[in-house]
Design a protein around this motif. Structure first.
Motif: not given
Lengths: 105, 350
Positions: B2-5, B20-23, B27-29, B291-292
Motif C-alpha cells: 500500500n502506498d508504495k511506488y 510522501e517520500q517521493i514528494r 522538494l529536496a531536489g 525523483a530528486w
C-alpha cells in the motif's frame, strides 16, 4: 534511450510534421511558434501536425516525402526542394544542389 | 504494497517509495537548484504534477497530445553504427532514424567526437554530409565537442593549465587557456565552414564548457563568427554542466562573465552568440533518487525557459537531465523525464 524519448515526447519525424517543425525550431523559433508557422503553411491545424494519419494525407498531397516510399513520389533532395518552397526557407543542402545543377529556386 | 511506488535511484537501481517520500525527494531536489543555482522554485501545481508523473502506474508514459517537442541528437550516428556495433555506415544510420524510428532531426559525427580530431579528415566528413543530404528529408546536423583540453601538451601546442595551477602559476595558466581557446575557435570555424558549405543544416557544439569557461568561450566565439558567415546555418550549443567552471575565471563574452554561469545565464550567452538553440545539462547525482534528480533538473530548466529567447532543448542522455547514470537507462525513467521536461520544464524539445 533516444528512441524512448522520441516515442514519449517527439513530434514523429516524417511520419508527421516533425521534420518541418524542427526546421523552424532550428531557425530559432520557439516550439509553439514553429508549430503555428508550419500549420499555416500546410493549411492544417496545429493539432494535425502530430497526427500521423492526417499528416500522411497532407504529405502525400504535397509530395514532400513519407515514411513508406511510393513509385514516382519525391524523396530525399526532391522532397526537400519542395519543403524549402513550402516553408519559404533556405535549406543549405538544397541551395548547394541547385547551384551544382546550375539552377536557383 | 500500500502506498508504495516503484521508482529508481540515480544509478538506475529500482526502489519502492511512498508518495510522501517521493514528494520529499522532489522538494529536496528543487531546493538544491534554488539554493545553488538561484533558480525560482517550481509552483505548487508543477510540484503536484511532477509527483503525479513519478507515481503513474504505467511502465512508460508520454506527453499529452499537443505537447510534443522536437528531438535532436548528440553523438548521433555513433549510437547504432559504433556503440551498438551494428555493421552499417553512418548514412544508413541516418536513414534508419528517418524512415524507421522517425526522428525529427539527426546528427552525423565522427567516432572521435572532438572538432580538433576532425581537422585531418574534414574533406571526407564533408563528403559524407553531402552524400547523406541527397537521400535525407529530415534536417541533418554535423556535431562534435570543442574539447579544448586537446590543445595542451603533448597532444597540442599549449601548456597544460591543470599542471600549471597546482604549481601556483595562475597567470601562466590563464594565458595558456586563452591561447587554447583561440586555437580551438579557429579550428571549429574552419571545420564548420566546410560542413556548412557541404550542405549541413546545422552545427552542434556539444559538451561546451567541458574544460571550463575558456572552452565555453571558444564555442561562443565560433558560433558568433559562423552565424554571421552563414545566416541559414542552424547552430545549437549543448553544455557540459549546469555550472560553467571557472578554470580561467575572468573570461567574458559580450560583457558577461562566463565562470559561474547557471542555465538561466548560459542561455543568454548562447543567444548572444547567434546560436539558434541551447541545450542545458544538469548532471545526475547517482547517489540520490530519480525523483530528486528530475526535480532538480526541472527547476534549472524552468529557469532557463523562463528567460530564453531561443528554443531550449535539454540534454537527457545518460547521467544528465534526471536520467540515471547507466548506459541503458530504464524506459520508465526516460519517458518520465521526456514528459516532465516538456510539460513542466516548458522545453521546446530534447
Amino acid at each position: 534511450m533516444a528512441f524512448m524519448h522520441e516515442m514519449a515526447a517527439g513530434m514523429g519525424g516524417i511520419r508527421t510534421a516533425g521534420d518541418l517543425v524542427a526546421r523552424m525550431v532550428m531557425k530559432g523559433m520557439k516550439i509553439d511558434a514553429a508549430k503555428e508557422y508550419v500549420a499555416d503553411k500546410l493549411g492544417c491545424s496545429v493539432f494535425d501536425l502530430s497526427d500521423s494519419a492526417r499528416m500522411k494525407e497532407i504529405r502525400e498531397s504535397l509530395d514532400i516525402g513519407t515514411v513508406v516510399l511510393r513509385p514516382h513520389a519525391s524523396n530525399g533532395m526532391a522532397a526537400k526542394i519542395k519543403i524549402a518552397e513550402l516553408l519559404d526557407i533556405k535549406i543549405p543542402s538544397v541551395e548547394l544542389f541547385m547551384k551544382q545543377i546550375g539552377k536557383s529556386l | 504494497m500500500n502506498d508504495k511506488y516503484f521508482t529508481r535511484m540515480g544509478d538506475g537501481e529500482g526502489v519502492w517509495m511512498s508518495k510522501e517520500q517521493i514528494r520529499e525527494e522532489v522538494l529536496a531536489g528543487m531546493e538544491d537548484a534554488v539554493t545553488k543555482g538561484k533558480s525560482q522554485p517550481m509552483s505548487s501545481g508543477d510540484l503536484d504534477y511532477l509527483v503525479e508523473i513519478l507515481t503513474m502506474p504505467e511502465k512508460n508514459v508520454s506527453v499529452e497530445r499537443g505537447h510534443e517537442g522536437i528531438t535532436t541528437y548528440d553523438a548521433g550516428t555513433l549510437k547504432m553504427a559504433v556503440r551498438s556495433g551494428i555493421p552499417i555506415d553512418s548514412s544508413t544510420a541516418l536513414l534508419i532514424h528517418e524512415r524507421v524510428l522517425c526522428s525529427d532531426t539527426m546528427e552525423i559525427c565522427n567516432t572521435d567526437y572532438s572538432y580538433k580530431q576532425i581537422k585531418n579528415i574534414v574533406s571526407e566528413e564533408a563528403m559524407a554530409i553531402e552524400r547523406a543530404q541527397m537521400n535525407c528529408i529530415m534536417p541533418i546536423f554535423y556535431g562534435a565537442m570543442p574539447n579544448m583540453g586537446l590543445y595542451t601538451k603533448p597532444d597540442g601546442p599549449v601548456d597544460n593549465w591543470s599542471e600549471l595551477l597546482p604549481q601556483g602559476k595562475v597567470l601562466e595558466a590563464m594565458e595558456a587557456q586563452e591561447k587554447a581557446a583561440a586555437l580551438c575557435t579557429n579550428d571549429m570555424v574552419y571545420i564548420c565552414s566546410i560542413m556548412a558549405e557541404a550542405g549541413a543544416c546545422g552545427i552542434q557544439f556539444d559538451t561546451a564548457g567541458a574544460s571550463g569557461d575558456a572552452d565555453m568561450l571558444a564555442a561562443l566565439q565560433a558560433s558568433k563568427i559562423l552565424s554571421q558567415k552563414y545566416p541559414d546555418l542552424s547552430i545549437t550549443i549543448g553544455m557540459a554542466n549546469e555550472f560553467t567552471l571557472g578554470m580561467h575565471g575572468r573570461l567574458k563574452f559580450e560583457g558577461e562573465k562566463l565562470a559561474g554561469q547557471y542555465p538561466a545565464k548560459q542561455v543568454k550567452s548562447v543567444a548572444a552568440a547567434g546560436a539558434h538553440s541551447y541545450g542545458p545539462v544538469i548532471n545526475t547525482n547517482s547517489s540520490r533518487s530519480f525523483a530528486w534528480n528530475l526535480s532538480r533538473s526541472l527547476t534549472y530548466v524552468q529557469e532557463a525557459t523562463r528567460v530564453a529567447t531561443i528554443p531550449v532543448l535539454p540534454n537527457v542522455g545518460m547521467g544528465v537531465g534526471g536520467i540515471p547514470l547507466t548506459n541503458t537507462s530504464p524506459t520508465d525513467c526516460t519517458s518520465r523525464t521526456s514528459k516532465a521536461m516538456l510539460e513542466i520544464g516548458k522545453a521546446d524539445g530534447l
